[in-house]
Design an enzyme around this catalytic site. Structure first.
Site, PDB file in Angstrom:
ATOM      1  N   VAL A 106     -19.180  62.430  61.224  1.00 52.78           N
ATOM      2  CA  VAL A 106     -18.501  61.991  60.009  1.00 52.78           C
ATOM      3  C   VAL A 106     -19.457  62.195  58.852  1.00 52.78           C
ATOM      4  CG1 VAL A 106     -17.367  60.072  58.826  1.00 52.78           C
ATOM      5  CG2 VAL A 106     -17.206  60.281  61.319  1.00 52.78           C
ATOM      6  N   CYS A 107     -18.981  62.841  57.793  1.00 54.78           N
ATOM      7  CA  CYS A 107     -19.763  62.986  56.560  1.00 54.78           C
ATOM      8  C   CYS A 107     -21.100  63.677  56.857  1.00 54.78           C
ATOM      9  CB  CYS A 107     -19.935  61.608  55.929  1.00 54.78           C
ATOM     10  SG  CYS A 107     -20.472  61.602  54.205  1.00 54.78           S
ATOM     11  N   THR A 108     -22.200  63.081  56.441  1.00 53.85           N
ATOM     12  CA  THR A 108     -23.508  63.710  56.604  1.00 53.85           C
ATOM     13  C   THR A 108     -24.042  63.622  58.027  1.00 53.85           C
ATOM     14  OG1 THR A 108     -24.615  61.670  55.905  1.00 53.85           O
ATOM     15  CG2 THR A 108     -24.126  63.303  54.192  1.00 53.85           C
TER      16      THR A 108
END
Length: 327
Positions: free
Chosen positions: A118-120
């Protein structure tokens, strides 16, 4: 695990959500709530998912918002695992610098039926090497950096999430909910996933075909070209050549090109293509216009020119895009 994930397994599907100090809390709690709600809705004699938040030390993990999470210690590599999800957050660089944690992620991801970020969190997956040769998404602000640091990863800057083999990666923060809904849909079918989305009051598939943000938002600058962007949006089917844009901005062509790139991070030609693709996406989803008419209305000149723009920016033809996201 069975080859068809919709075949009910003999045990709940084990899902591990990896957290670390300074994790983004929504990267963890968003997917966590999707799986928990899927358990409630799917019913049955046993839950569909056995969900665990895990961390290197176990115990309390302080998120970047200051809220603490209780985590289990990292499970041993021989224990059962269906899905590994790596969250993101400000602490991702420290996590990716921890060789022991990177090794655990690599071995655990290779053991799982599928793995995700998720995300970074994509930084930790990329550091472990499990994204080599695969397409991947991350937060829009990190796309260029991820591509530079990990040239073997095929970074996709536009989608909310990307699925490539066992690898699932999502864009920023709340996109983890979109990704988790897609995982539930793969496992339990669209009916259950739609029921989960409705209960959580979110879209199963976001309007606009999963784009992280609008082209107009991406072009926001310090205000120098606000008026020009408004004029471009109202004249997409007209003459948007470099000389015409420079005249509209009251600059020489050379000066306009330099200042526009400096302010928006895009060349005028790429910005125009992006805005036209976005307008075409809306028409493909919200109307029944033939593709050829959509191309003309959005200023592409020809259907083939629009097709090339869609492939370059969305990795799909206009027909594929409409078939996938249209009603």
């Amino acid at each position: 695990m069975p080859n068809d994930p919709r075949i009910q397994p003999k045990q709940p599907r084990a899902v591990e959500l990896l957290a670390f100090p300074q994790v983004q809390i929504l990267d963890v709690t968003g997917p966590l709530q999707v799986f928990a709600t899927a358990n409630d809705i799917a019913g049955g004699t046993m839950p569909a998912y056995a969900i665990h938040v895990v961390s290197q030390a176990g115990g309390a993990v302080t998120s970047s918002s200051g809220i603490g999470l209780l985590a289990h210690p990292l499970p041993p590599h021989g224990s059962a695992l269906d899905t590994l999800i790596v969250a993101g957050g400000p602490g991702i660089e420290a996590a990716a610098a921890d060789e022991a944690l990177v090794d655990w992620v690599r071995l655990r991801a290779n053991q799982a039926r599928r793995f995700a970020s998720v995300c970074t969190g994509a930084v930790l997956l990329a550091t472990s090497g499990v994204l080599d040769g695969r397409r991947a998404a991350t937060h829009w602000s990190l796309c260029a950096e991820l591509a530079r640091r990990f040239p073997s990863v095929r970074v996709q800057p536009d989608p909310i999430f990307v699925h490539d083999g066992p690898a699932w990666t999502s864009a920023g923060v709340t996109a983890g909910i979109d990704l988790a809904l897609a995982l539930v849909e793969e496992d339990l079918g669209r009916t259950v996933a739609l029921a989960v989305a409705r209960y959580l009051v979110v879209f199963l598939k976001r309007p606009g075909g999963q784009a992280q943000f609008s082209a107009a938002l991406a072009l926001q600058d310090d205000g120098r070209f606000d008026a020009l962007h408004g004029w471009i949006g109202a004249n997409l089917s007209g003459d948007l050549s470099l000389p015409r844009l420079a005249r509209q901005a009251g600059m020489s062509e050379r000066s306009f090109s330099r200042h526009f790139l400096e302010a928006t991070g895009q060349t005028p030609a790429r910005a125009i293509e992006t805005l036209r693709v976005e307008a075409a996406r809306s028409l493909l989803l919200d109307s029944q216009l033939p593709v050829k008419r959509v191309a003309r209305r959005c200023g592409f000149g020809s259907e083939e020119t629009m097709r090339r723009g869609f492939l370059r920016l969305l990795a799909a033809t206009p027909q594929e895009y409409r078939a996938r996201f249209g009603s």
